[in-house]
Design an enzyme around this catalytic site. Structure first.
Site, short mmCIF file in Angstrom:
data_model
loop_
_atom_site.label_atom_id
_atom_site.label_comp_id
_atom_site.label_asym_id
_atom_site.label_seq_id
_atom_site.Cartn_x
_atom_site.Cartn_y
_atom_site.Cartn_z
CG HIS A 1 -8.38 7.08 3.99
ND1 HIS A 1 -7.56 6.24 3.26
CD2 HIS A 1 -7.90 7.06 5.25
CE1 HIS A 1 -6.62 5.74 4.05
NE2 HIS A 1 -6.81 6.21 5.28
CB CYS B 1 -5.42 6.87 -2.94
SG CYS B 1 -7.08 6.90 -2.34
CB ALA C 1 -5.66 -1.82 -2.72
CG ASP D 1 -2.21 -0.81 0.98
OD1 ASP D 1 -2.58 -1.04 -0.19
OD2 ASP D 1 -2.84 -1.22 1.98
N1 ARG Z 1 -5.38 -0.31 1.07
C1 ARG Z 1 -5.15 1.03 1.50
C2 ARG Z 1 -5.74 1.23 2.88
O1 ARG Z 1 -6.78 0.67 3.14
C3 ARG Z 1 -5.73 2.02 0.52
C4 ARG Z 1 -5.44 3.43 0.86
C5 ARG Z 1 -6.05 4.41 -0.09
N2 ARG Z 1 -5.62 5.73 0.18
C6 ARG Z 1 -6.39 6.79 0.37
N3 ARG Z 1 -5.82 7.94 0.53
N4 ARG Z 1 -7.69 6.70 0.45
O2 ARG Z 1 -5.20 1.90 3.73
#
Ligand code: ARG
Length: 272
Positions: free
Chosen positions: A168, A264, A258, A65
């Site tokens: 997020h 992101c 993911a 990630d």
């Molecule tokens: N798999 C990552 C997580 O769950 C994805 C992050 C995506 N990033 C974001 N800024 N929304 O943390």
């Protein structure tokens, strides 16, 4: 926007879905196609490179990630707050993020070790007013808002996230140049929706449909007048054009596995 933006990215050499820490990753372990992910990331890189300098963070084995550089930290001026991840699966990224910001010339702000904060995933600068939007409820702690206010001396508007698919802030809200905000109201509790409506006048609010929101349309990179996004319906693209924006859509489906898309995968390093 500053004359030339600098944007942090991290190539997907080690990208995969190997654990589940959000709703999007469920059922996706081992299912991301690395070759296609690399192609999609290269296309995004090429688009961003037309409008900004890209600063690359070295990829690290075992940290799939790390590609989501929005979560490395949060910056204004020459001060960076390095992320403190909620999930153990991502904690290994912190030392590389720390090294990155130091070598990029940032001073690292003091931050309590136990205050969870996932960087520009959960803290976004408004692109009109001098304020920071933050979110808590699923990843970052509520007190990150107070701490950010202390570090940067800015007004902070805190929103509560209530939908596990929008874990997020940058999955469901995107400040756009001129004080516009593209967002998905159902990702927030009623009080937070009220805050957004009181800060952003109706004419500056661009509401994403459920379909667009679930396609990660709010996870957009503001490079005004361009808005770079992994998906956007014709209707949303028209709504953006009507406000003077120029949407650029480039597929990022392997990263949605993911739980991430265009925004992101980027972090603006030049913020005033
Ligand atoms: N798999 C990552 C997580 O769950 C994805 C992050 C995506 N990033 C974001 N800024 N929304 O943390």
């Amino acid at each position: 926007m500053p004359d030339k933006q600098r944007i942090m990215m991290c190539a997907p050499d080690h990208y995969e879905v190997s654990y589940v820490i959000n709703a999007w990753m469920e059922g996706q372990i081992g299912r991301a196609d690395r070759t296609l992910a690399v192609r999609q990331w290269n296309d995004l890189h090429a688009i961003i490179a037309r409008y900004a300098d890209i600063v690359l963070q070295p990829p690290q084995p075992g940290l799939p990630d790390l590609v989501f550089t929005a979560n490395a930290g949060f910056v204004i001026g020459d001060i960076a707050v390095v992320s403190h991840f909620r999930n153990t699966e991502r904690k290994g990224e912190e030392k590389y993020d720390h090294e990155f910001f130091k070598s990029a010339g940032f001073k690292i702000a003091d931050w309590p070790k136990d205050a969870l904060f996932e960087g520009a995933g959960d803290a976004l600068l408004d692109r009109g007013a001098r304020l920071i939007w933050t979110a808590y409820g699923l990843r970052s702690d509520a007190r990150a808002a107070t701490l950010l206010g202390q570090v940067y001396g800015r007004e902070v508007v805190t929103l509560k996230l209530v939908n596990p698919h929008f874990y997020h802030l940058d999955t469901c809200l995107c400040p756009l140049t001129g004080g516009y905000v593209l967002y998905y109201p159902d990702a927030f509790d009623a009080e937070s929706r009220g805050k957004i409506e009181s800060v952003v006048p109706a004419g500056r609010r661009i509401v994403a449909s459920k379909e667009d929101a679930f396609a990660f349309a709010c996870n957009a990179v503001d490079l005004a007048p361009r808005v770079v996004m992994g998906n956007a319906s014709e209707g949303l693209q028209q709504a953006l054009r009507a406000k003077g924006f120029d949407p650029i859509v480039t597929p990022l489906g392997e990263f949605i596995k993911a739980g991430g898309s265009a925004k992101c995968l980027t972090l603006k390093l030049v913020e005033e």
